[in-house]
Design a protein around this motif. Structure first.
Motif, PDB file in Angstrom:
ATOM      1  N   GLY A 101       0.780  -1.233   0.000  1.00  0.00           N
ATOM      2  CA  GLY A 101       0.000   0.000   0.000  1.00  0.00           C
ATOM      3  C   GLY A 101       0.805   1.273   0.000  1.00  0.00           C
ATOM      4  O   GLY A 101       0.253   2.366   0.124  1.00  0.00           O
ATOM      5  N   THR A 107      -8.074   4.451  -4.493  1.00  0.00           N
ATOM      6  CA  THR A 107      -9.156   3.471  -4.646  1.00  0.00           C
ATOM      7  C   THR A 107      -8.973   2.241  -3.764  1.00  0.00           C
ATOM      8  O   THR A 107      -9.843   1.365  -3.736  1.00  0.00           O
ATOM      9  CB  THR A 107      -9.269   3.025  -6.117  1.00  0.00           C
ATOM     10  OG1 THR A 107      -7.990   2.524  -6.552  1.00  0.00           O
ATOM     11  CG2 THR A 107      -9.682   4.190  -7.001  1.00  0.00           C
ATOM     12  N   SER A 108      -7.851   2.171  -3.054  1.00  0.00           N
ATOM     13  CA  SER A 108      -7.599   1.025  -2.180  1.00  0.00           C
ATOM     14  C   SER A 108      -8.518   1.075  -0.960  1.00  0.00           C
ATOM     15  O   SER A 108      -8.788   2.144  -0.407  1.00  0.00           O
ATOM     16  CB  SER A 108      -6.134   1.015  -1.729  1.00  0.00           C
ATOM     17  OG  SER A 108      -5.925   0.010  -0.759  1.00  0.00           O
ATOM     18  N   CYS A 145      -3.868   7.006  -8.125  1.00  0.00           N
ATOM     19  CA  CYS A 145      -5.211   6.474  -8.335  1.00  0.00           C
ATOM     20  C   CYS A 145      -5.383   5.137  -7.633  1.00  0.00           C
ATOM     21  O   CYS A 145      -6.426   4.865  -7.013  1.00  0.00           O
ATOM     22  CB  CYS A 145      -5.486   6.311  -9.831  1.00  0.00           C
ATOM     23  SG  CYS A 145      -5.670   7.891 -10.701  1.00  0.00           S
ATOM     24  N   THR A 146      -4.348   4.285  -7.713  1.00  0.00           N
ATOM     25  CA  THR A 146      -4.404   2.988  -7.023  1.00  0.00           C
ATOM     26  C   THR A 146      -4.527   3.183  -5.523  1.00  0.00           C
ATOM     27  O   THR A 146      -5.300   2.495  -4.841  1.00  0.00           O
ATOM     28  CB  THR A 146      -3.142   2.167  -7.342  1.00  0.00           C
ATOM     29  OG1 THR A 146      -3.043   1.977  -8.756  1.00  0.00           O
ATOM     30  CG2 THR A 146      -3.190   0.819  -6.651  1.00  0.00           C
ATOM     31  N   LEU A 147      -3.772   4.141  -4.986  1.00  0.00           N
ATOM     32  CA  LEU A 147      -3.793   4.420  -3.556  1.00  0.00           C
ATOM     33  C   LEU A 147      -5.156   4.933  -3.114  1.00  0.00           C
ATOM     34  O   LEU A 147      -5.696   4.525  -2.080  1.00  0.00           O
ATOM     35  CB  LEU A 147      -2.701   5.450  -3.228  1.00  0.00           C
ATOM     36  CG  LEU A 147      -2.456   5.779  -1.756  1.00  0.00           C
ATOM     37  CD1 LEU A 147      -1.970   4.540  -1.015  1.00  0.00           C
ATOM     38  CD2 LEU A 147      -1.440   6.897  -1.624  1.00  0.00           C
ATOM     39  N   GLU A 201      -0.718   7.251 -11.798  1.00  0.00           N
ATOM     40  CA  GLU A 201      -1.230   5.877 -11.770  1.00  0.00           C
ATOM     41  C   GLU A 201      -1.220   5.321 -10.347  1.00  0.00           C
ATOM     42  O   GLU A 201      -2.208   4.740  -9.880  1.00  0.00           O
ATOM     43  CB  GLU A 201      -0.382   4.977 -12.681  1.00  0.00           C
ATOM     44  CG  GLU A 201      -0.443   5.336 -14.156  1.00  0.00           C
ATOM     45  CD  GLU A 201       0.471   6.498 -14.529  1.00  0.00           C
ATOM     46  OE1 GLU A 201       1.226   6.965 -13.653  1.00  0.00           O
ATOM     47  OE2 GLU A 201       0.415   6.941 -15.692  1.00  0.00           O
ATOM     48  N   SER A 202      -0.095   5.517  -9.647  1.00  0.00           N
ATOM     49  CA  SER A 202       0.006   5.011  -8.280  1.00  0.00           C
ATOM     50  C   SER A 202      -0.928   5.756  -7.345  1.00  0.00           C
ATOM     51  O   SER A 202      -1.484   5.169  -6.400  1.00  0.00           O
ATOM     52  CB  SER A 202       1.455   5.139  -7.786  1.00  0.00           C
ATOM     53  OG  SER A 202       2.308   4.313  -8.535  1.00  0.00           O
ATOM     54  N   PRO A 215       3.072   2.833  -2.566  1.00  0.00           N
ATOM     55  CA  PRO A 215       3.666   2.725  -3.906  1.00  0.00           C
ATOM     56  C   PRO A 215       4.898   3.595  -4.103  1.00  0.00           C
ATOM     57  O   PRO A 215       5.032   4.657  -3.491  1.00  0.00           O
ATOM     58  CB  PRO A 215       2.523   3.183  -4.825  1.00  0.00           C
ATOM     59  CG  PRO A 215       1.673   4.060  -3.969  1.00  0.00           C
ATOM     60  CD  PRO A 215       1.753   3.497  -2.584  1.00  0.00           C
TER      61      PRO A 215
END
Length: 491
Positions: free
Chosen positions: A17, A153-154, A149-151, A146-147, A19
């Motif tokens: 979690g 939405t986690s 957005c991943t963070l 990109e990272s 990135p």
């Protein structure tokens, strides 16, 4: 579960979690494991607090002490604690600076972390601790879209520290592993890397103490140990090619130097692939000249080490000689002639356009001043030509048409080229085979523990580029062979 598998899982939980900070955490953990102090830098909001909490959680039942700016004094017995952390380090704060100095002196083997948002070059130099810390771990200033957005939405809470207790490092293991690290042997590749980096430091006036080199070598041994090896590999030293050196100048020199040295070490058995490569384009040009030009003899003279046609041109009222190599006659290739100083004249461009008449174009910068102006500057590596303008077309005087001597000479040259093709093809094919083996062997190390993936990929891509260049050379040699073979068949 093997030790390597266990540590790999521990690294996975430590970095989950967070990135683009994975290698920073791995390197920090490895430095703590060998009991050496380091500086962790990151701007406000870069994730330092989360990283520090997770590093502490990697040790079973750890008893840490956190010392901040508001601390009144440093406990007398720092080695009563398992981990010492100095938070928000500011070299302008005399109390903080003194406490860190005391901590570095009294800690024993206790892992010590200095954390702050002051850039390493300033923080460590002003604090007079740059040579007392093993290295610098710098967290990225930002995060990629990109990272991010991943963070966002986690569903996980990245601030939470949930480390499986069975994976954490006990005090007994911490002490035991120190002895195991000492048993790891240094490979010749690792020694060569450190030796060449030390030479690079000397050349660039970068001071790295012997004690620091010893600490860094211990890091490489620890990486090898956790990977289940009894000897270090080149990739165990990959941290040396990252920004660990404290000063920006040192980081720039040594990170670039590491990649170059790594490729040299990997290709030590085929060093020719790193030098000026075989000129397959020139081979094709020579064959085309033999096969597709006439057998005429021209009025020439020897100049600058080769046979040339001499011309005189007038530029800005100034008559100046130029010398055109015979090898370009009846070809269709732009080239620069020689000037009267026996240098390649970059301000003149010629082309025969498959004829015996030489077209001449000149740089617009000499149109009004002549060719002799700024000749020395023109021949410097940094010279950039301007716009070329068509200037003249000059004929070449033919002495003998279809000269028997030229025919005999071309035949002899063709035979020599056939021998050359056989020799070079064998050599370059061996290079290609060895490069393929090196690439495959190196690629197997991609998932090794504590290997910097970005640096690894850059080195791997350099090997691939050299492989591709070699394959391209072989392709052109094959083309040259087929051209000569076709001519021989026709004959």
């Amino acid at each position: 579960m093997t030790l390597k598998e266990r540590i790999a899982k521990l690294m996975g939980e430590l970095t989950a979690g967070i990135p683009e900070r994975e290698y920073c955490i791995q390197l920090a953990f490895l430095t703590m494991i060998i009991g050496e102090p380091f500086y962790i830098y990151g701007r406000s909001g870069s994730g330092k607090a989360i990283v520090l909490d997770r590093l502490v959680a990697a040790f079973k039942n750890a008893n840490p002490i956190k010392i901040g700016r508001r601390q009144q004094e440093v406990p007398a017995m720092l080695n009563d604690y398992d981990i010492v952390l100095f938070l928000s380090y500011d070299p302008s704060n005399e109390n903080m600076k003194n406490w860190v100095q005391i901590g570095l002196q009294d800690r024993g083997r206790t892992p010590l972390i200095v954390s702050g948002d002051v850039r390493p070059e300033e923080a460590l130099t002003r604090g007079d601790i740059i040579d007392k810390l093993a290295l610098t771990v710098s967290l990225p200033d930002s995060i990629s879209p990109e990272s991010l957005c991943t963070l966002l939405t986690s569903q996980d809470d990245v601030t939470a520290t949930n480390i499986n207790p069975e994976l954490t490092v006990s005090k007994e293991e911490f002490d035991k592993w120190d002895e195991e690290f000492r048993k790891i042997a240094f490979s010749q590749d690792s020694l060569t890397m450190i030796g060449k980096l030390a030479e690079l430091c000397d050349k660039n006036n970068i001071y790295v103490s012997i004690k620091k080199w010893l600490v860094l070598s211990k890091l490489a041994k620890a990486a090898a140990f956790f990977n289940g090896r009894t000897e270090t590999s080149l990739m165990d030293t990959s941290f040396l090619g990252t920004s660990i050196w404290g000063r920006s100048v040192a980081n720039n020199v040594l990170t670039e130097g590491y990649k170059k040295i790594a490729v040299e070490i990997l290709l030590k058995d085929i060093p020719e692939t790193l030098t000026e490569r075989y000129d397959a384009d020139n081979l094709l040009r020579r064959i085309k000249r033999i096969l597709f030009t006439t057998n005429n003899s021209y009025d020439t003279r020897e100049y600058a080490g080769e046979i040339c046609v001499s011309y005189k041109i007038n530029i800005a009222g100034e008559s100046t000689p130029i010398y055109v190599p015979l090898r370009y006659i009846e070809t269709d290739e732009d080239f620069n002639p020689y000037n009267e100083l026996r240098q390649v004249e970059k301000r003149i461009r010629c082309n025969f356009h498959n004829t015996t008449s030489c077209s001449v174009a000149i740089d617009s910068s000499i149109k009004g001043v002549g060719l002799r102006t700024n000749t020395l500057r023109t021949n410097s590596p940094t010279f950039k030509s301007g716009k070329f303008e068509d200037y003249a077309t000059l004929p070449t005087y033919i002495l003998i048409e279809n000269d028997p001597n030229v025919i005999a000479q071309k035949k002899a040259e063709a035979e020599e080229i056939r021998k050359e093709i056989n020799e070079v093809m064998c050599k370059e094919s061996n290079h290609l085979t060895r490069l393929r083996e090196i690439y495959r062997d190196l690629k197997k190390n991609k998932d090794e523990l504590f290997c910097n993936q970005q640096l690894f990929d850059e080195i791997l891509n350099q090997i691939k580029d050299i492989f591709d260049a070699t394959a391209n050379i072989i392709g052109k040699i094959k083309e040259a062979h087929e051209m000569l073979a076709g001519k021989k068949t026709q004959a």
